[in-house]
Design a protein around this motif. Structure first.
Motif, mmCIF file in Angstrom:
data_model
loop_
_atom_site.group_PDB
_atom_site.id
_atom_site.type_symbol
_atom_site.label_atom_id
_atom_site.label_comp_id
_atom_site.label_asym_id
_atom_site.label_seq_id
_atom_site.Cartn_x
_atom_site.Cartn_y
_atom_site.Cartn_z
ATOM 1 N N CYS A 185 0.822 -1.407 0.012
ATOM 2 C CA CYS A 185 0.114 -0.109 -0.112
ATOM 3 C C CYS A 185 0.818 1.401 -0.018
ATOM 4 O O CYS A 185 0.574 2.217 -0.606
ATOM 5 N N VAL A 235 0.784 4.466 -2.311
ATOM 6 C CA VAL A 235 0.395 5.861 -1.871
ATOM 7 C C VAL A 235 1.397 6.734 -1.934
ATOM 8 O O VAL A 235 1.246 8.035 -2.087
ATOM 9 N N LEU A 259 -1.188 9.109 6.070
ATOM 10 C CA LEU A 259 -2.634 9.431 6.541
ATOM 11 C C LEU A 259 -2.975 10.246 7.538
ATOM 12 O O LEU A 259 -3.719 10.849 7.703
ATOM 13 N N SER A 297 -5.974 2.226 -2.421
ATOM 14 C CA SER A 297 -5.171 2.054 -1.700
ATOM 15 C C SER A 297 -5.055 2.426 -0.373
ATOM 16 O O SER A 297 -4.980 2.116 0.822
ATOM 17 N N THR A 298 -5.957 3.701 -0.177
ATOM 18 C CA THR A 298 -6.006 4.576 0.976
ATOM 19 C C THR A 298 -6.920 3.713 1.993
ATOM 20 O O THR A 298 -6.579 3.551 3.202
ATOM 21 N N GLN A 338 -5.756 1.948 5.434
ATOM 22 C CA GLN A 338 -6.265 2.137 6.872
ATOM 23 C C GLN A 338 -6.575 1.172 7.352
ATOM 24 O O GLN A 338 -6.311 0.959 8.697
#
Length: 302
Positions: A57, A61, A66, A217-218, A222
């Motif tokens: 990920c 990203v 995040l 991906s986000t 998470q």
């Protein structure tokens, strides 16, 4: 004479009962050590999978995380800490060792930390040291009980993080060692900053085919971050419980040995007293027989 032997009989009986309890506790501790160590080993593969998922990920990203407020370092970040100890005694220096590790580590950090203690014994040890305690959690009594505890810790830490009361979170616990002992370890769980990301991206992908993240991906990142935090806390708790039971097993082994030595001494004293009583009774019988024989023979003529 009879009171002395009766007293020794009671002591021997009491020591035997105590030894039965100690051996039962030793068996329970040995079984618990294996249970928690097996859970740690079983978690290793899942932890590795979560790490590889994070690597995939983060590759898509990019360097932006995040949680942008976690990037960079400030001198006065609010610090939180979770210290895993025990609720019960008979664990030797288990709580003192992990508490001393937490005290020394936190003393070197700027700011005043908020500490959550897992276990009444380590909570009391930290309170005696004058550290600010934010809460107390009960120690799980089985592998199944670890998950609810981890959920409580995550909810509490996330709530404090949202209010800006905690931005760095440290874990302190004892970890089993190869020589059947344990040693204190610490881990900075939060923030998930550039250092954390850099450490993950340095991991080697096990195959030549690079993965592709499906479904965004986000969102996947998470989810994997939540799993990463869960696994870290679960592993810390399981290792602490394995160390606690290893310490209790060692204490019970020493107690069992001491009781064996006590019983050996009591039995030796009991047999000496009993033999002494038998000798006295035989002496009385012989003396009485000789007196009776002399009386039957009559006075000695001169």
């Amino acid at each position: 004479m009879s009171e002395s032997t009766a007293s020794l009989r009671r002591k021997i009986s009491g020591a035997g009962d105590l030894q039965s309890v100690v051996r039962t506790m030793k068996a329970v501790a040995a079984s618990s050590v294996g249970q928690y160590e097996s859970s740690v080993h079983a978690l290793a593969d899942y932890y590795r999978s979560v790490e590889l998922g994070l690597v995939a990920c983060l590759r898509e990203v990019g360097p932006t995380l995040l949680i942008p407020e976690c990037n960079g370092r400030t001198a006065a970040r609010p610090i939180g800490a979770v210290v895993f100890g025990s609720d019960q005694g008979l664990v030797g220096q288990f709580n003192d060792i992990v508490a001393d590790c937490a005290i020394k580590t936190l003393a070197a950090l700027p700011g005043k930390p908020r500490i959550w203690a897992v276990g009444e014994r380590v909570h009391a040890r930290l309170a005696d040291a004058g550290l600010p305690l934010a809460g107390l959690f009960a120690v799980p009594n089985s592998v199944k009980a670890i998950t609810p505890l981890v959920g409580q810790i995550l909810i509490e830490s996330e709530s404090r993080h949202r209010r800006g009361e905690v931005t760095e979170l440290y874990l302190f616990h004892n970890r089993p060692t190869s020589d059947a002992g344990y040693a204190p370890v610490s881990q900075r769980l939060l923030p998930l900053d550039d250092d954390w990301r850099r450490g993950l991206t340095e991991l080697h992908w096990p195959t030549k085919n690079l993965p592709e993240v499906m479904g965004g991906s986000t969102a996947t990142l998470q989810t994997l971050i939540r799993e990463y935090l869960f696994v870290c806390l679960f592993r810390a708790c399981a290792e602490s419980l394995a160390s606690e039971n290893a310490s209790r097993l060692e204490a019970m082994q020493r107690a069992d040995k001491n009781i064996d030595e006590l019983l050996e001494g009591l039995n030796q004293r009991f047999h000496r007293l009993r033999q002494s009583g038998i000798d006295e009774e035989l002496f009385d019988v012989v003396s009485g027989f000789e007196a009776l024989a002399n009386e039957r023979r009559g006075p000695t003529p001169w």
